[in-house]
Design a protein around this motif. Structure first.
Motif, short mmCIF file in Angstrom:
data_model
loop_
_atom_site.label_atom_id
_atom_site.label_comp_id
_atom_site.label_asym_id
_atom_site.label_seq_id
_atom_site.Cartn_x
_atom_site.Cartn_y
_atom_site.Cartn_z
N ASP A 67 -17.16 -5.26 0.55
CA ASP A 67 -16.09 -6.10 0.03
C ASP A 67 -15.24 -5.33 -0.99
O ASP A 67 -14.01 -5.43 -0.98
N ALA A 68 -15.89 -4.55 -1.84
CA ALA A 68 -15.15 -3.75 -2.83
C ALA A 68 -14.28 -2.70 -2.15
O ALA A 68 -13.13 -2.47 -2.56
N ILE A 69 -14.79 -2.08 -1.11
CA ILE A 69 -14.00 -1.08 -0.37
C ILE A 69 -12.80 -1.74 0.29
O ILE A 69 -11.69 -1.22 0.24
N GLU A 70 -13.02 -2.91 0.88
CA GLU A 70 -11.92 -3.62 1.53
C GLU A 70 -10.85 -4.04 0.52
O GLU A 70 -9.65 -3.92 0.78
N ARG A 71 -11.27 -4.50 -0.64
CA ARG A 71 -10.31 -4.88 -1.68
C ARG A 71 -9.51 -3.68 -2.17
O ARG A 71 -8.31 -3.77 -2.42
N ASP A 73 -8.86 -0.96 -0.42
CA ASP A 73 -7.92 -0.60 0.65
C ASP A 73 -6.71 -1.53 0.65
O ASP A 73 -5.58 -1.08 0.84
N MET A 74 -6.93 -2.81 0.45
CA MET A 74 -5.82 -3.76 0.42
C MET A 74 -4.92 -3.51 -0.78
O MET A 74 -3.69 -3.61 -0.68
N ALA A 75 -5.50 -3.15 -1.92
CA ALA A 75 -4.71 -2.86 -3.12
C ALA A 75 -3.89 -1.60 -2.90
O ALA A 75 -2.71 -1.54 -3.29
N ASN A 76 -4.48 -0.58 -2.28
CA ASN A 76 -3.72 0.64 -2.00
C ASN A 76 -2.60 0.39 -1.01
O ASN A 76 -1.51 0.95 -1.15
N LEU A 77 -2.85 -0.44 -0.02
CA LEU A 77 -1.81 -0.78 0.96
C LEU A 77 -0.68 -1.54 0.29
O LEU A 77 0.51 -1.26 0.54
N ALA A 78 -1.00 -2.47 -0.59
CA ALA A 78 0.03 -3.23 -1.30
C ALA A 78 0.83 -2.32 -2.23
O ALA A 78 2.05 -2.45 -2.35
N LYS A 79 0.15 -1.37 -2.85
CA LYS A 79 0.82 -0.42 -3.74
C LYS A 79 1.77 0.48 -2.96
O LYS A 79 2.90 0.74 -3.38
N ALA A 80 1.35 0.91 -1.76
CA ALA A 80 2.21 1.75 -0.91
C ALA A 80 3.41 0.96 -0.44
O ALA A 80 4.53 1.49 -0.37
N ASP A 81 3.22 -0.31 -0.11
CA ASP A 81 4.34 -1.15 0.33
C ASP A 81 5.33 -1.36 -0.82
O ASP A 81 6.55 -1.40 -0.61
N ASP A 82 4.80 -1.52 -2.03
CA ASP A 82 5.67 -1.65 -3.21
C ASP A 82 6.55 -0.42 -3.41
O ASP A 82 7.73 -0.54 -3.70
N GLN A 83 5.95 0.74 -3.25
CA GLN A 83 6.69 2.00 -3.44
C GLN A 83 7.74 2.18 -2.36
O GLN A 83 8.82 2.71 -2.61
N GLU A 84 7.46 1.75 -1.13
CA GLU A 84 8.45 1.85 -0.04
C GLU A 84 9.61 0.91 -0.29
O GLU A 84 10.77 1.24 0.01
N ASP A 85 9.34 -0.27 -0.83
CA ASP A 85 10.40 -1.23 -1.12
C ASP A 85 11.33 -0.72 -2.22
O ASP A 85 12.53 -1.02 -2.22
N ARG A 86 10.83 0.04 -3.17
CA ARG A 86 11.63 0.53 -4.28
C ARG A 86 12.57 1.66 -3.86
O ARG A 86 13.59 1.89 -4.46
N SER A 87 12.18 2.41 -2.84
CA SER A 87 13.03 3.55 -2.45
C SER A 87 14.05 3.21 -1.40
O SER A 87 14.39 2.21 -1.03
#
Length: 87
Positions: A67-71, A73-87
């Motif tokens: 569960d911790a690994i999955e969370r 991974d989801m946090a990293n994916l959300a962070k990557a999506d945030d960075q793509e939206d900013r550029s």
């Protein structure tokens, strides 16, 4: 250290279940004619309960790790999506 903690918890849980099942609490109304067979029954049940609880606690730890690994991974994916939206 974690094995010792799991084993201690398993033994304590099994002792608790043994005391709940002991015929003394029911005025020996369920005590069989052969007290030797009852003793074998309680010893076998106690050992089996320790094994089951020990295994359950080990698998529970694995479940929380996944569960911790999955969370993460989801946090990293959300962070990557945030960075793509900013550029």
């Amino acid at each position: 250290m974690q094995r010792a903690i799991r084993l201690t918890l398993a033994v304590l849980g099994s002792v608790g279940s043994l005391f709940l099942a002991w015929p003394y609490w029911r005025d020996f109304s369920y005590w069989a004619e052969s007290q030797t067979m009852w003793l074998i029954y309680f010893i076998a049940g106690f050992v089996l309960a320790i094994y089951v609880l020990y295994t359950f606690l080990g698998n529970l730890r694995t479940l929380f790790e996944h569960d911790a690994i999955e969370r993460a991974d989801m946090a990293n994916l959300a962070k990557a999506d945030d960075q793509e939206d900013r550029s």
